[in-house]
Design a protein around this motif. Structure first.
Motif, mmCIF file in Angstrom:
data_model
loop_
_atom_site.group_PDB
_atom_site.id
_atom_site.type_symbol
_atom_site.label_atom_id
_atom_site.label_comp_id
_atom_site.label_asym_id
_atom_site.label_seq_id
_atom_site.Cartn_x
_atom_site.Cartn_y
_atom_site.Cartn_z
ATOM 1 N N LYS A 94 11.516 -0.191 -4.455
ATOM 2 C CA LYS A 94 11.220 0.487 -5.830
ATOM 3 C C LYS A 94 11.092 -0.770 -6.867
ATOM 4 C CE LYS A 94 13.057 5.589 -5.343
ATOM 5 N NZ LYS A 94 12.800 6.340 -5.685
ATOM 6 N N ASN A 118 0.758 -1.179 0.509
ATOM 7 C CA ASN A 118 -0.173 -0.273 0.296
ATOM 8 C C ASN A 118 1.054 1.042 -0.137
ATOM 9 O OD1 ASN A 118 -1.915 2.397 1.098
ATOM 10 N ND2 ASN A 118 -3.287 0.564 0.902
ATOM 11 N N LEU A 119 0.347 2.277 -0.405
ATOM 12 C CA LEU A 119 1.924 3.556 -0.707
ATOM 13 C C LEU A 119 0.663 4.617 -0.898
ATOM 14 C CD1 LEU A 119 2.656 2.494 -4.451
ATOM 15 C CD2 LEU A 119 4.286 1.938 -2.465
ATOM 16 N N THR A 120 1.094 5.709 0.397
ATOM 17 C CA THR A 120 0.187 6.686 0.316
ATOM 18 C C THR A 120 1.092 7.436 0.357
ATOM 19 O OG1 THR A 120 -0.650 5.076 2.203
ATOM 20 C CG2 THR A 120 -1.074 7.914 2.238
ATOM 21 N N PRO A 121 0.874 8.813 -0.339
ATOM 22 C CA PRO A 121 1.694 9.599 -0.506
ATOM 23 C C PRO A 121 1.450 10.691 0.400
ATOM 24 C CG PRO A 121 -0.895 9.922 -2.580
ATOM 25 C CD PRO A 121 -0.532 8.718 -1.323
ATOM 26 N N SER A 122 2.159 11.650 0.951
ATOM 27 C CA SER A 122 1.987 12.388 1.961
ATOM 28 C C SER A 122 0.850 13.858 1.542
ATOM 29 C CB SER A 122 3.968 13.156 2.260
ATOM 30 O OG SER A 122 3.671 14.199 0.587
ATOM 31 N N VAL A 173 5.991 10.055 2.798
ATOM 32 C CA VAL A 173 5.488 8.995 1.888
ATOM 33 C C VAL A 173 4.997 7.957 2.801
ATOM 34 C CG1 VAL A 173 5.909 8.051 -0.212
ATOM 35 C CG2 VAL A 173 6.235 9.892 0.008
ATOM 36 N N ILE A 214 8.549 -3.164 -6.263
ATOM 37 C CA ILE A 214 7.215 -2.336 -6.407
ATOM 38 C C ILE A 214 7.172 -2.881 -8.346
ATOM 39 C CG2 ILE A 214 6.254 0.042 -7.164
ATOM 40 C CD1 ILE A 214 7.071 0.341 -3.899
ATOM 41 N N PRO A 269 10.592 4.251 1.114
ATOM 42 C CA PRO A 269 10.211 4.645 0.016
ATOM 43 C C PRO A 269 11.315 5.314 -1.152
ATOM 44 C CG PRO A 269 8.969 6.294 1.221
ATOM 45 C CD PRO A 269 9.402 5.175 2.221
ATOM 46 N N VAL A 288 5.027 3.706 2.914
ATOM 47 C CA VAL A 288 4.832 2.272 2.298
ATOM 48 C C VAL A 288 4.620 1.310 3.254
ATOM 49 C CG1 VAL A 288 6.329 0.296 0.087
ATOM 50 C CG2 VAL A 288 6.517 3.280 0.068
#
Lengths: 73, 73
Positions: free
Chosen positions: B64, B31-35, B42, B67, B58, B44
């Motif tokens: 990387k 799960n990636l959540t932007p700032s 950020v 992903i 991240p 991950v």
């Protein structure tokens, strides 16, 4: 604490993918699920700021760019 | 249907990141959540096959790569 989505969902979550570009500012988070016994497809599900969940196409260049943009920010 | 994580969690989820390489075969999803206003970082978060959730860095090259590997498979 909720179970992870993958522990409770035993099949593919996406029946199709959203084809139009979504600006990263509307994206709350992105969930990547590798293919596996539950589903032969890689699934990319974006949760939008309005709460909607949309499936994205993992091979689409704009989807890869958005993911890269999230990681690089 | 559960609320998206981001709708119920109002601050950073990670207090640190797991530094050692995790083989993609142990990863159930990422799960990636932007700032954003809830958290300046950020985030991950990988859910492992055993149900554990681990925060990943991240900016780490291996993160990387994992992903990218999920998206390219």
């Amino acid at each position: 604490k909720a179970l992870p989505r993958s522990a409770i969902e035993l099949r593919c979550q996406c029946i199709g993918t959203h084809s139009k570009f979504i600006h990263p500012k509307f994206i709350e988070n992105v969930n990547l699920t590798p293919s596996g016994p539950h589903c032969k497809n890689v699934e990319v599900i974006a949760t939008l700021r309005d709460g909607r969940e949309v499936c994205l196409e993992p091979t689409a260049p704009w989807v890869k760019l958005i993911i890269k943009a999230i990681l690089d920010k």
